[in-house]
Design a protein around this motif. Structure first.
Motif, PDB file in Angstrom:
ATOM      1  N   GLY A 129      98.509 112.417  58.823  1.00 44.52           N
ATOM      2  CA  GLY A 129      99.459 113.526  58.728  1.00 44.52           C
ATOM      3  C   GLY A 129     100.355 113.370  57.509  1.00 44.52           C
ATOM      4  O   GLY A 129     100.832 112.279  57.195  1.00 44.52           O
ATOM      5  N   ILE A 130     100.598 114.485  56.807  1.00 41.94           N
ATOM      6  CA  ILE A 130     101.438 114.483  55.611  1.00 41.94           C
ATOM      7  C   ILE A 130     102.849 114.021  55.966  1.00 41.94           C
ATOM      8  O   ILE A 130     103.446 114.496  56.929  1.00 41.94           O
ATOM      9  CB  ILE A 130     101.489 115.892  54.983  1.00 41.94           C
ATOM     10  CG1 ILE A 130     100.071 116.420  54.694  1.00 41.94           C
ATOM     11  CG2 ILE A 130     102.321 115.882  53.704  1.00 41.94           C
ATOM     12  CD1 ILE A 130      99.299 115.625  53.690  1.00 41.94           C
ATOM     13  N   LYS A 131     103.386 113.096  55.161  1.00 42.63           N
ATOM     14  CA  LYS A 131     104.720 112.552  55.404  1.00 42.63           C
ATOM     15  C   LYS A 131     105.780 113.448  54.755  1.00 42.63           C
ATOM     16  O   LYS A 131     105.518 114.142  53.772  1.00 42.63           O
ATOM     17  CB  LYS A 131     104.830 111.131  54.836  1.00 42.63           C
ATOM     18  CG  LYS A 131     103.763 110.163  55.333  1.00 42.63           C
ATOM     19  CD  LYS A 131     103.903 109.889  56.821  1.00 42.63           C
ATOM     20  CE  LYS A 131     102.988 108.757  57.284  1.00 42.63           C
ATOM     21  NZ  LYS A 131     101.562 109.056  57.138  1.00 42.63           N
ATOM     22  N   ILE A 132     106.995 113.364  55.286  1.00 37.02           N
ATOM     23  CA  ILE A 132     108.086 114.191  54.776  1.00 37.02           C
ATOM     24  C   ILE A 132     108.389 113.870  53.312  1.00 37.02           C
ATOM     25  O   ILE A 132     108.730 114.757  52.525  1.00 37.02           O
ATOM     26  CB  ILE A 132     109.350 114.063  55.663  1.00 37.02           C
ATOM     27  CG1 ILE A 132     110.387 115.114  55.257  1.00 37.02           C
ATOM     28  CG2 ILE A 132     109.907 112.647  55.605  1.00 37.02           C
ATOM     29  CD1 ILE A 132     111.522 115.256  56.242  1.00 37.02           C
TER      30      ILE A 132
ATOM     31  N   LEU B 206     106.611 117.154  46.614  1.00 36.27           N
ATOM     32  CA  LEU B 206     105.981 118.435  46.287  1.00 36.27           C
ATOM     33  C   LEU B 206     107.045 119.461  45.890  1.00 36.27           C
ATOM     34  O   LEU B 206     106.862 120.223  44.939  1.00 36.27           O
ATOM     35  CB  LEU B 206     105.199 118.939  47.502  1.00 36.27           C
ATOM     36  CG  LEU B 206     104.250 120.113  47.281  1.00 36.27           C
ATOM     37  CD1 LEU B 206     103.135 119.726  46.330  1.00 36.27           C
ATOM     38  CD2 LEU B 206     103.661 120.562  48.602  1.00 36.27           C
ATOM     39  N   GLY B 207     108.157 119.461  46.630  1.00 37.74           N
ATOM     40  CA  GLY B 207     109.247 120.377  46.315  1.00 37.74           C
ATOM     41  C   GLY B 207     109.808 120.131  44.929  1.00 37.74           C
ATOM     42  O   GLY B 207     110.123 121.084  44.195  1.00 37.74           O
TER      43      GLY B 207
ATOM     44  N   MET C 105     100.280 117.456  60.845  1.00 37.92           N
ATOM     45  CA  MET C 105     101.629 117.330  60.305  1.00 37.92           C
ATOM     46  C   MET C 105     102.673 117.258  61.415  1.00 37.92           C
ATOM     47  O   MET C 105     102.643 118.037  62.366  1.00 37.92           O
ATOM     48  CB  MET C 105     101.914 118.518  59.382  1.00 37.92           C
ATOM     49  CG  MET C 105     103.257 118.458  58.685  1.00 37.92           C
ATOM     50  SD  MET C 105     103.466 119.855  57.558  1.00 37.92           S
ATOM     51  CE  MET C 105     102.450 119.333  56.192  1.00 37.92           C
ATOM     52  N   ARG C 106     103.607 116.316  61.289  1.00 37.91           N
ATOM     53  CA  ARG C 106     104.685 116.185  62.262  1.00 37.91           C
ATOM     54  C   ARG C 106     105.757 117.251  62.017  1.00 37.91           C
ATOM     55  O   ARG C 106     105.817 117.844  60.945  1.00 37.91           O
ATOM     56  CB  ARG C 106     105.306 114.791  62.189  1.00 37.91           C
ATOM     57  CG  ARG C 106     104.345 113.686  62.589  1.00 37.91           C
ATOM     58  CD  ARG C 106     105.013 112.328  62.526  1.00 37.91           C
ATOM     59  NE  ARG C 106     104.088 111.266  62.875  1.00 37.91           N
ATOM     60  CZ  ARG C 106     103.834 110.870  64.113  1.00 37.91           C
ATOM     61  NH1 ARG C 106     104.440 111.463  65.127  1.00 37.91           N
ATOM     62  NH2 ARG C 106     102.984 109.892  64.351  1.00 37.91           N
TER      63      ARG C 106
ATOM     64  N   ALA D   6     110.170 120.705  56.564  1.00 39.44           N
ATOM     65  CA  ALA D   6     110.396 120.564  55.119  1.00 39.44           C
ATOM     66  C   ALA D   6     109.468 121.492  54.338  1.00 39.44           C
ATOM     67  O   ALA D   6     109.877 122.118  53.350  1.00 39.44           O
ATOM     68  CB  ALA D   6     110.183 119.110  54.699  1.00 39.44           C
ATOM     69  N   LEU D   7     108.207 121.588  54.785  1.00 41.14           N
ATOM     70  CA  LEU D   7     107.256 122.488  54.138  1.00 41.14           C
ATOM     71  C   LEU D   7     107.683 123.941  54.300  1.00 41.14           C
ATOM     72  O   LEU D   7     107.559 124.754  53.374  1.00 41.14           O
ATOM     73  CB  LEU D   7     105.860 122.286  54.724  1.00 41.14           C
ATOM     74  CG  LEU D   7     104.763 123.221  54.212  1.00 41.14           C
ATOM     75  CD1 LEU D   7     104.548 123.040  52.717  1.00 41.14           C
ATOM     76  CD2 LEU D   7     103.453 122.978  54.959  1.00 41.14           C
TER      77      LEU D   7
END
Length: 305
Positions: free
Chosen positions: A84-87, A93-94, A117-118, A124-125
């Protein structure tokens, strides 16, 4: 060009219409069970958004198309994480999205396995996709629609259906052997010399897994699949000791949890609807979402198989 993709005619027409519409930014959610096919369509759309030749298609030969295909384009980011993608990855990315385009056209962010993803990463996304910067396109990939409702509601949804044996130009046996995975089937066809009906004894599973881990070669992965199939085909004649041996060999050869999950998924796919315990196997598979003793799990799983 989109016409060169052999399946999903509706999806191809939809994407070409999106290119003609000329959005300044956007978020798309491509969902389907073949994750490699999802990535193929995501890259095709990314090429269309940046192609130097066409406005509503991609040529595949201009510099932008070639670099997107090879994943070396300055404005392409492909993000994936097996657990899962981490924060922190979303925050990075931002930051990248806040700076100017490297190539002067559109920035593309392909994020795989969104379903893993959590919540904190998803939130955040969400901040990024609620009001994406001009020229920024997020292509989210998921095996289904079981994702955060807020992300789903802010995305343009597109179902990418698995390719059929006819579309891929293989027999049903070949198709089933590779679980319908388009990338594996393409590699199998490209090599042209692998005999899928050649038997590999289940007793060699440990050796075959070690070879696959060491080389990452496609041929070695096929050998592992053959050993799993041999276990399935002979399980009615195996003793409890034999089954324990099989699991011990797997555990001694593979410590990576994701690889063990792949083995379980392949076994379920190989046994298919023929198993009288299929429902129970699928229930057992759900346990993999939690921290469990993998050896005990595999002993139970391969006994029930």
């Amino acid at each position: 060009m989109f016409k060169d993709l052999v399946s999903n005619e509706k999806a191809k027409k939809f994407l070409q219409n999106e290119l003609r519409f000329g959005r300044e930014a956007g978020t798309y959610l491509f969902y389907g069970s073949d994750r490699e096919l999802l990535k193929k369509f995501a890259k095709a759309f990314a090429k269309g958004l940046n192609c130097s030749t066409y406005e509503d298609d991609f040529c595949g030969v201009c510099e932008n198309c070639i670099r997107i295909e090879s994943e070396t384009h300055g404005d392409l980011e492909i993000i994936e994480e097996s657990n899962g993608i981490k924060i922190d990855q979303i925050r990075e990315l931002g930051y990248k999205d806040s700076i100017n385009s490297y190539e002067g056209k559109r920035k593309i962010y392909i994020i795989r396995d969104i379903e893993k993803m959590r919540k904190e990463s998803g939130n955040a996304l969400l901040k990024l996709i609620e009001e994406p910067n001009k020229g920024s396109f997020f292509i989210l990939l998921s095996n289904g629609l079981n994702i955060l409702p807020t992300i789903k509601s802010r995305s343009i949804l597109l179902n990418i259906q698995v390719e059929t044996p006819e579309e891929l130009g293989v027999s049903k046996f070949e198709y089933d052997f590779f679980q319908g995975n388009s990338r594996d089937i393409e590699e199998y066809k490209r090599l042209g010399y692998i005999d899928l009906k050649e038997i590999v004894s289940y007793q060699e599973i440990g050796k075959k897994i070690k070879s696959w881990i060491s080389t990452q070669a496609f041929e070695d992965k096929v050998e592992v699949y053959k050993a799993i199939r041999d276990f399935i085909n002979t399980k009615e004649y195996l003793t409890t000791i034999d089954k324990i041996y099989f699991v011990e060999e797997i555990m001694q050869s593979a410590s990576d949890r994701e690889l063990l999950k792949k083995i379980v998924n392949y076994a379920i796919s190989a046994v298919g609807k023929n198993s009288k315990n299929l429902e129970k196997l699928l229930e057992l598979k759900k346990m993999l979402r939690s921290p469990i003793n993998m050896k005990n799990f595999l002993l139970t799983f391969f006994t029930e198989l």
